[in-house]
Design an enzyme around this catalytic site. Structure first.
Site, PDB file in Angstrom:
ATOM      1  N   HIS A   1       0.824  -1.210   0.000  1.00  0.00           N
ATOM      2  CA  HIS A   1       0.000   0.000   0.000  1.00  0.00           C
ATOM      3  C   HIS A   1       0.854   1.254   0.000  1.00  0.00           C
ATOM      4  O   HIS A   1       0.552   2.236  -0.702  1.00  0.00           O
ATOM      5  CB  HIS A   1      -0.929  -0.028   1.224  1.00  0.00           C
TER       6      HIS A   1
ATOM      7  N   GLU B   1       2.137   1.918  -3.464  1.00  0.00           N
ATOM      8  CA  GLU B   1       1.115   2.583  -4.291  1.00  0.00           C
ATOM      9  C   GLU B   1       1.007   4.064  -3.948  1.00  0.00           C
ATOM     10  O   GLU B   1       0.840   4.916  -4.825  1.00  0.00           O
ATOM     11  CB  GLU B   1      -0.227   1.865  -4.100  1.00  0.00           C
ATOM     12  N   HIS B   2       1.115   4.403  -2.661  1.00  0.00           N
ATOM     13  CA  HIS B   2       1.033   5.807  -2.251  1.00  0.00           C
ATOM     14  C   HIS B   2       2.161   6.643  -2.858  1.00  0.00           C
ATOM     15  O   HIS B   2       1.988   7.827  -3.143  1.00  0.00           O
ATOM     16  CB  HIS B   2       1.093   5.916  -0.724  1.00  0.00           C
TER      17      HIS B   2
ATOM     18  N   GLU C   1      -4.446   7.881   7.369  1.00  0.00           N
ATOM     19  CA  GLU C   1      -5.431   6.988   6.751  1.00  0.00           C
ATOM     20  C   GLU C   1      -5.802   5.857   7.711  1.00  0.00           C
ATOM     21  O   GLU C   1      -6.972   5.483   7.831  1.00  0.00           O
ATOM     22  CB  GLU C   1      -4.860   6.431   5.454  1.00  0.00           C
TER      23      GLU C   1
END
Length: 423
Positions: free
Chosen positions: A52, A55-56, A132
């Site tokens: 993740h 991807e960020h 997040e």
């Protein structure tokens, strides 16, 4: 003027990268992206959250553009670009007018092959991911699913949060990201998919130029999913108790997936479903209740979410369990099955009118079956589902490990015991 070809097509680049071409006559835009068969399932415990975070970092600049230049490049042509990470896949996707599809694919290739990663940006993005995680923790109907996943797959990658933890991400460096990319970037794990309006030859040429040089690597396997029977709860001062219940279901790509989708619809998929009618309309015990399928390459779950007062939680759990037992014992009525098929057909038709959903569906078909399935074939398979097949899926669900989770006032946690109680 874009050249439109009416045929659905699976193209294999020179090195084996697969590409789905799904023209949609009458459109002026294309949805396209690159899907990778990589996600949280391939992380070690120490790497939890790296997929993740990777991807960020996609939008910190790439190729000859810095972050601002990258954002301006896609918006200069009126397009949008985004990315997403799950347990099994990571996707980078864009929506543009037809003539700019090759350009958008080139931008995505820059993200994957020529990213701008520097330590300062990485530390900033760790902070963004921490926010997040905090947001997800604050939302109980998100947090209850995270708890459920951990109880269902203990000590497995599938039981760890996709967002990772502060401790596991603390030591991730640019070198860690590079190593992760190199380990998982190979032709058989990359699918390019485009739906809408586009010039066929131009997008194939763009794909070959940027992805045709990927070299094959030894296959990296993830651990097999092993679902466990379990319960987990978290006490919070909330107005409602949030509940998730689950049973075994077919894996993605299984022949029984069509019957399972009908079961989920009949069980709790809409306002006419058994759970909605019994739990909400007849008894008024909940504000929200629904069922759905959660599928993986090697596992699947039939799941129910409900939000109710703590005083009603036990009764809700008992009814949910009872209604699935009824479906396993007697199966659905012909009226229920016909209605579920009509809903599934309409939902599919609505979905395939959206190029983004269509491109995503095509990528999934390639990963699971190595072929593109005409939607007419999907419709035929749904139409062929029998009441006996739906009943068989319900029976199979009750034979495997069930799992339950709850968040809210302690008084509502009794729902977990009621759910697991013997019939």
């Amino acid at each position: 003027m874009a050249v439109k070809h009416p045929e659905l097509e699976l193209v294999r680049l020179s090195n084996g990268v697969r590409m789905a071409l799904d023209p949609m006559p009458g459109l002026g835009t294309a949805a396209l992206g690159v899907w990778q068969r990589v996600g949280a399932r391939w992380e070690t415990p120490e790497q939890n959250g790296i997929a993740h975070l990777f991807e960020h970092m996609a939008f910190k600049g790439a190729g000859h553009r810095d972050a601002r230049g990258f954002a301006e490049a896609i918006e200069n042509v009126g397009g949008i670009v985004n990315a997403a990470t799950s347990y099994e896949r990571t996707s980078y996707f864009a929506r543009v007018t037809a003539e700019h599809a090759p350009f958008a694919l080139d931008l995505i290739a820059d993200i994957l092959f020529a990213p701008h990663w520097n330590p300062d940006d990485l530390e900033k993005e760790k902070g963004v991911v921490a926010q997040e995680r905090g947001e997800a923790y604050d939302v109980p109907d998100d947090r209850v699913f995270e708890l459920h996943q951990a109880a269902l797959y203990p000590n497995q990658p599938l039981g760890r949060p996709v967002l990772g933890e502060e401790e596991t991400l603390k030591h991730v460096s640019v070198e860690t990201l590079i190593a992760f990319r190199e380990a998982h970037m190979s032709p058989e794990r990359v699918v390019i998919s485009i739906a809408g309006a586009f010039d066929r030859n131009a997008v194939i040429d763009a794909a070959e130029a940027r992805f045709g040089g990927l070299a094959a690597k030894p296959e990296r396997k993830c651990a097999t999913a092993h679902a466990h029977r379990g319960s987990v709860s978290e006490t919070r001062k909330l107005e409602q108790t949030h509940l998730v219940f689950s049973w075994p279901g077919p894996r993605a790509g299984a022949s029984s997936i069509y019957a399972a989708r009908m079961l989920s619809e009949i069980f709790g998929g809409g306002m006419s479903s058994r759970l909605f009618q019994e739990v909400r309309e007849t008894r008024g015990l909940v504000y929200a209740i629904d069922s759905f399928l959660d599928v993986l390459e090697d596992d699947g779950r039939l799941e129910v979410y409900a939000g109710c007062s703590a005083d009603n939680a036990r009764a809700v759990a008992e009814i949910v369990r009872h209604e699935l037992h009824l479906l396993a014992e007697k199966g659905p009525t012909q009226g229920e099955l016909a209605r579920a098929k009509a809903i599934a057909r309409a939902r599919m038709l609505m979905g395939i009118e959206a190029p983004s959903a269509r491109a995503d569906a095509r990528a999934g078909q390639i990963f699971l079956r190595d072929r593109l399935i005409p939607f007419e074939e999907v419709q035929q398979r749904m139409d062929a589902v029998t009441a006996e097949e739906v009943q068989a899926v319900a029976r199979a669900a009750l034979q495997g490990p069930a799992c339950a989770s709850a968040i809210g006032p302690k008084a509502g946690h009794g729902a977990l015991g009621a759910f697991h109680a013997e019939s």
